[in-house]
Structure formats: C-alpha cells, structure tokens
Motif scaffolding. Structure first.
Motif, PDB file in Angstrom:
ATOM      1  N   GLU A  50     -37.390   8.896 117.377  1.00  0.00           N
ATOM      2  CA  GLU A  50     -36.460   9.612 116.497  1.00  0.00           C
ATOM      3  C   GLU A  50     -35.900   8.707 115.406  1.00  0.00           C
ATOM      4  OE1 GLU A  50     -35.430  12.820 116.397  1.00  0.00           O
ATOM      5  OE2 GLU A  50     -36.621  13.481 118.114  1.00  0.00           O
ATOM      6  N   THR A  51     -35.563   7.476 115.760  1.00  0.00           N
ATOM      7  CA  THR A  51     -34.972   6.542 114.803  1.00  0.00           C
ATOM      8  C   THR A  51     -35.943   6.216 113.669  1.00  0.00           C
ATOM      9  OG1 THR A  51     -33.686   5.581 116.598  1.00  0.00           O
ATOM     10  CG2 THR A  51     -33.831   4.300 114.572  1.00  0.00           C
ATOM     11  N   LYS A  52     -37.166   5.898 114.022  1.00  0.00           N
ATOM     12  CA  LYS A  52     -38.177   5.529 113.022  1.00  0.00           C
ATOM     13  C   LYS A  52     -38.867   6.758 112.421  1.00  0.00           C
ATOM     14  CE  LYS A  52     -37.921   1.034 113.731  1.00  0.00           C
ATOM     15  NZ  LYS A  52     -37.520   0.080 112.735  1.00  0.00           N
ATOM     16  N   GLN A  53     -38.715   7.905 113.062  1.00  0.00           N
ATOM     17  CA  GLN A  53     -39.359   9.157 112.664  1.00  0.00           C
ATOM     18  C   GLN A  53     -40.865   8.992 112.553  1.00  0.00           C
ATOM     19  OE1 GLN A  53     -37.271  10.596 109.185  1.00  0.00           O
ATOM     20  NE2 GLN A  53     -35.645  11.411 110.466  1.00  0.00           N
ATOM     21  N   LYS A  54     -41.421   8.336 113.571  1.00  0.00           N
ATOM     22  CA  LYS A  54     -42.872   8.114 113.651  1.00  0.00           C
ATOM     23  C   LYS A  54     -43.314   8.225 115.102  1.00  0.00           C
ATOM     24  CE  LYS A  54     -43.398   5.236 109.589  1.00  0.00           C
ATOM     25  NZ  LYS A  54     -43.959   4.023 109.033  1.00  0.00           N
ATOM     26  N   TYR A  55     -44.608   8.469 115.271  1.00  0.00           N
ATOM     27  CA  TYR A  55     -45.207   8.494 116.604  1.00  0.00           C
ATOM     28  C   TYR A  55     -45.649   7.082 116.959  1.00  0.00           C
ATOM     29  CZ  TYR A  55     -45.063  13.503 116.276  1.00  0.00           C
ATOM     30  OH  TYR A  55     -44.613  14.791 116.154  1.00  0.00           O
ATOM     31  N   GLU A  56     -45.459   6.709 118.220  1.00  0.00           N
ATOM     32  CA  GLU A  56     -45.812   5.377 118.689  1.00  0.00           C
ATOM     33  C   GLU A  56     -46.966   5.460 119.678  1.00  0.00           C
ATOM     34  OE1 GLU A  56     -41.426   3.344 118.143  1.00  0.00           O
ATOM     35  OE2 GLU A  56     -42.045   3.911 120.165  1.00  0.00           O
ATOM     36  N   TYR A  57     -47.984   4.668 119.405  1.00  0.00           N
ATOM     37  CA  TYR A  57     -49.190   4.643 120.225  1.00  0.00           C
ATOM     38  C   TYR A  57     -49.295   3.301 120.930  1.00  0.00           C
ATOM     39  CZ  TYR A  57     -50.681   8.662 117.457  1.00  0.00           C
ATOM     40  OH  TYR A  57     -50.758   9.898 116.863  1.00  0.00           O
ATOM     41  N   HIS A  58     -49.696   3.329 122.190  1.00  0.00           N
ATOM     42  CA  HIS A  58     -49.949   2.129 122.987  1.00  0.00           C
ATOM     43  C   HIS A  58     -51.457   2.080 123.184  1.00  0.00           C
ATOM     44  CE1 HIS A  58     -48.864  -0.252 126.905  1.00  0.00           C
ATOM     45  NE2 HIS A  58     -49.667  -0.930 126.103  1.00  0.00           N
ATOM     46  N   CYS A  59     -52.106   1.030 122.664  1.00  0.00           N
ATOM     47  CA  CYS A  59     -53.574   0.991 122.633  1.00  0.00           C
ATOM     48  C   CYS A  59     -54.122  -0.371 123.036  1.00  0.00           C
ATOM     49  CB  CYS A  59     -54.074   1.276 121.217  1.00  0.00           C
ATOM     50  SG  CYS A  59     -53.540   2.834 120.537  1.00  0.00           S
ATOM     51  N   ILE A  60     -55.424  -0.381 123.255  1.00  0.00           N
ATOM     52  CA  ILE A  60     -56.162  -1.620 123.494  1.00  0.00           C
ATOM     53  C   ILE A  60     -57.408  -1.609 122.608  1.00  0.00           C
ATOM     54  CG2 ILE A  60     -57.517  -0.763 125.437  1.00  0.00           C
ATOM     55  CD1 ILE A  60     -56.899  -3.624 126.706  1.00  0.00           C
TER      56      ILE A  60
END
Length: 113
Positions: free
Chosen positions: A51-61
C-alpha cells in the motif's frame, strides 16, 4: 545467495547488466541507468500489494544463477504462484541503507508458443 550491493551489479546478480534510458516518474526527465532490459525469473510465491509503495512485490529466484530476489516492486500484477516463470522488464536496483531494492517497469507471463 541473495543479491548484495556492497559489490557491483554484475557480481551480485551474476549477470552482465545493460545500460538503458528511463523517464523519472517524479520529474519527467530522462536518465541513464543499468540493470536488465528483460529477465525471466521464477516466482516463489504470489505477489503481494504494498500500500505504501503502491506496487506489487514479487519474491523470485533466477534459475540460471540461483540468485534470490526477495522483493521486486512492479506497478502491475501478474497472476502467478509458486514456480511460475515471469518476465520483468527494465529492472533496476541498488542499496538504500542496509536494504537492497529492485524495481521493474512491467511484469508479464511469457507468451505461449
């Protein structure tokens, strides 16, 4: 191994970066940066919305180098989950304090052949 920007971009990602031009969302001015124009990574989980950054966060390798990216922030959401290939475009990153950050302009699923 996790990306660590106490080293160069190439040392921490185990890939050669490209130089490209982006436009600042804040100022509208063009600037040069380094990163990946396009990279395919494998997700470890579904993206979460910050919500703060207004972006989706992805955890990847990265399947080619085994480098883990704990958080890549992207404006759009791709429906994915564990072990899904996702293409990230114009990915940049760096070190802010003791935190490593990554942003990409866009994420999308690979096109079916």
């Amino acid at each position: 191994m996790k990306a660590d920007f106490h080293r160069t971009w190439e040392e921490c990602t185990k890939r050669k970066p490209s130089e490209f031009e982006l436009i600042s969302q804040r100022t509208g001015k063009k600037y040069k940066t380094i990163g990946f124009k396009g990279i395919q990574l494998i997700t470890i989980s579904s993206p979460t919305y910050n919500e703060t950054k207004q972006k989706y966060e992805y955890h990847c390798i990265d399947p080619k180098t085994n480098v883990e990216y704990e958080c890549i922030r992207v404006p759009n959401e791709v429906k994915c989950g564990f072990n899904t290939a996702v293409n990230f475009y114009f990915m940049t990153g760096g070190l802010a304090g003791d935190k490593t950050w990554f942003n990409a302009q866009k994420a999308e699923l690979p096109k079916s052949k």
